[in-house]
Motif scaffolding. Structure first.
Motif, PDB file in Angstrom:
ATOM      1  N   TRP A   1       2.450   7.454  -4.951  1.00  0.00           N
ATOM      2  CA  TRP A   1       1.607   6.739  -5.903  1.00  0.00           C
ATOM      3  C   TRP A   1       1.894   5.242  -5.926  1.00  0.00           C
ATOM      4  N   HIS A   2       3.151   4.864  -5.624  1.00  0.00           N
ATOM      5  CA  HIS A   2       3.509   3.450  -5.724  1.00  0.00           C
ATOM      6  C   HIS A   2       3.291   2.691  -4.418  1.00  0.00           C
ATOM      7  N   ALA A   3       2.826   3.391  -3.363  1.00  0.00           N
ATOM      8  CA  ALA A   3       2.587   2.717  -2.088  1.00  0.00           C
ATOM      9  C   ALA A   3       1.352   1.822  -2.198  1.00  0.00           C
ATOM     10  N   PRO A   4       1.380   0.629  -1.615  1.00  0.00           N
ATOM     11  CA  PRO A   4       0.210  -0.251  -1.673  1.00  0.00           C
ATOM     12  C   PRO A   4      -0.984   0.361  -0.942  1.00  0.00           C
ATOM     13  N   LYS A   5      -2.147   0.193  -1.500  1.00  0.00           N
ATOM     14  CA  LYS A   5      -3.371   0.742  -0.919  1.00  0.00           C
ATOM     15  C   LYS A   5      -3.815  -0.116   0.252  1.00  0.00           C
ATOM     16  N   PRO A   6      -4.168   0.496   1.383  1.00  0.00           N
ATOM     17  CA  PRO A   6      -4.633  -0.295   2.533  1.00  0.00           C
ATOM     18  C   PRO A   6      -5.865  -1.119   2.172  1.00  0.00           C
ATOM     19  N   SER A   7      -5.976  -2.276   2.785  1.00  0.00           N
ATOM     20  CA  SER A   7      -7.091  -3.178   2.516  1.00  0.00           C
ATOM     21  C   SER A   7      -8.251  -2.851   3.459  1.00  0.00           C
TER      22      SER A   7
END
Length: 432
Positions: free
Chosen positions: A134-140
């Motif tokens: 859940w805390h991983a950055p979302k890909p752009s």
């Protein structure tokens, strides 16, 4: 618990809930109240009162059968209300599937991973078996082009939109184009950048989706690039990267590699006259003629290869060893849709295999084969459906004048309905 109602004294109310008992006693005098309650407790505590002398429980004089297992809400419980029976049933149901997964997994040597005479590919291991943390950055993911372009727009309209986005948003970034290609049994992946072109030929079992994902992963491994923009025409790959729920190993690797880096993914339409996309497509096509890279492939592609191998082996058996009369009705091994009515489906099945009571009852009765009282020939399914003059009027009435058994006994719902109505009109339905 039922004997308790017979042994407790009169005037004592009993409330039962599961294995809990509530005794209620009413009286104006405390001594009488105590005496009645003590007698009720003594009677309820009697072992004979807690044990029913009869195992039968009846509802409206119908005996309810006892069972050692109870299935409720998908869970099987035994008489001790534990999960041993459920675990045993799940284990038995999964045993065959687990054996298949072990056969196609990376646990056996390559030489032993065989099915129907075909060697199966090595399966790529998953970096993770759950959703992205859940805390991983979302890909752009950049969808600007998809919002501005509609299906069927000419290249003259698409190219200026993409050039505008490249000059306004990505003018300081390194832009790489990726593409995947699959044709028959060859698969290729390619990436293009000014002054740089790479391509790889993938195992034949890989899908187009896997080829596109491999090309994106290959672009992420290009060294000495800090601010990277990957342009691809695979919207399905970008959606899988964005949702974080993909079980594809190369999509998960793309998420892991791009984490902590300045990487953006942008969708562009394919075959729209964009030079970089055209070059990536050319490299992917050229890669299909190169030597195949020996790498593990995603499990979903391996499973597709297993199904294809089984289907091919089954087709070979069907066309090589089965009775030709069955192939005259059913040309392939794909499953046909059954009818909702069981009696109708039973009649159709007997007609398709050519074994009915009308044509084969003589084998049980040990009598000569029946002959048509109109045509004088031995009765079989082909004669009754296609040739017998006695049923010409019924055929015309229900439009069943087929010229072959394959057409008359096919899996078309309308043809099946006409055939069944013809059998009923000819008083043959119950004779099958």
């Amino acid at each position: 618990m039922q004997p308790i109602f017979r042994v407790v004294p009169n005037g004592v109310e009993i409330l039962l809930y599961a294995d809990d008992i509530l005794l209620i006693v009413r009286d104006r005098k405390m001594e009488a109240l105590h005496r009645k309650l003590q007698a009720a407790v003594k009677a309820a505590d009697n072992p004979n009162a807690r044990r029913s002398p009869s195992r039968n429980i009846t509802i409206d004089r119908v005996v309810v059968p006892y069972t050692n297992r109870l299935r409720t809400l998908g869970v099987t419980l035994d008489r001790t209300l534990n999960f041993k029976a459920h675990c045993k049933m799940v284990k038995e149901a999964c045993a065959s599937r687990l054996r298949v997964m072990k056969a196609i997994g990376a646990y056996l040597p390559r030489g032993k991973r065989e099915l129907t005479g075909n060697t199966l590919p090595t399966v790529e291991q998953l970096p993770r078996r759950s959703n992205r943390v859940w805390h991983a950055p979302k890909p752009s993911i950049v969808w600007d082009v998809k919002k501005a372009v509609r299906a069927g727009d000419p290249p003259e309209k698409v190219r200026p939109i993409i050039q505008n986005i490249l000059s306004s948003r990505f003018h300081q970034s390194s832009v790489l184009y990726t593409d995947g290609s699959k044709c028959e049994n060859t698969v290729g992946a390619g990436l293009y950048r000014k002054g740089l072109g790479r391509m790889r030929s993938l195992p034949q079992h890989c899908s187009v989706f896997s080829a596109e994902a491999f090309a994106i992963r290959m672009a992420l491994t290009v060294p000495n690039i800090k601010d990277l923009v990957i342009l691809t025409d695979s919207a399905s790959c970008l959606l899988a990267i964005e949702t974080s729920k993909s079980k594809h190993p190369w999509i998960q690797e793309i998420e892991n590699i791009s984490r902590g880096r300045s990487v953006r993914f942008c969708w562009i339409p394919g075959h729209a006259g964009i030079q970089g996309n055209n070059e990536a497509d050319r490299l992917a096509n050229e890669a299909r003629s190169q030597a195949v890279v020996d790498i593990p492939i995603p499990a979903e592609d391996a499973l597709r290869a297993v199904r294809s191998s089984i289907r091919q082996h089954w087709d070979e058996q069907w066309f090589a060893s089965r009775d030709p009369k069955l192939r005259e009705v059913k040309f392939d091994t794909y499953r046909w849709k059954d009818r909702d009515n069981g009696a109708d489906q039973r009649v159709l099945t007997r007609l398709r295999i050519g074994h009915t009571r009308l044509t084969h009852d003589f084998l049980l009765n040990k009598t000569p084969p029946p002959r048509c009282d109109c045509c004088g020939v031995i009765v079989d399914v082909r004669h009754v459906i296609l040739r017998c003059r006695k049923y010409d009027d019924a055929r015309r009435m229900h439009d069943t004048n087929s010229t072959s058994l394959g057409a008359a006994l096919g899996n078309d719902a309308d043809s099946e309905k006409k055939l069944l109505n013809f059998r009923k009109e000819a008083n043959l339905y119950k004779q099958l």
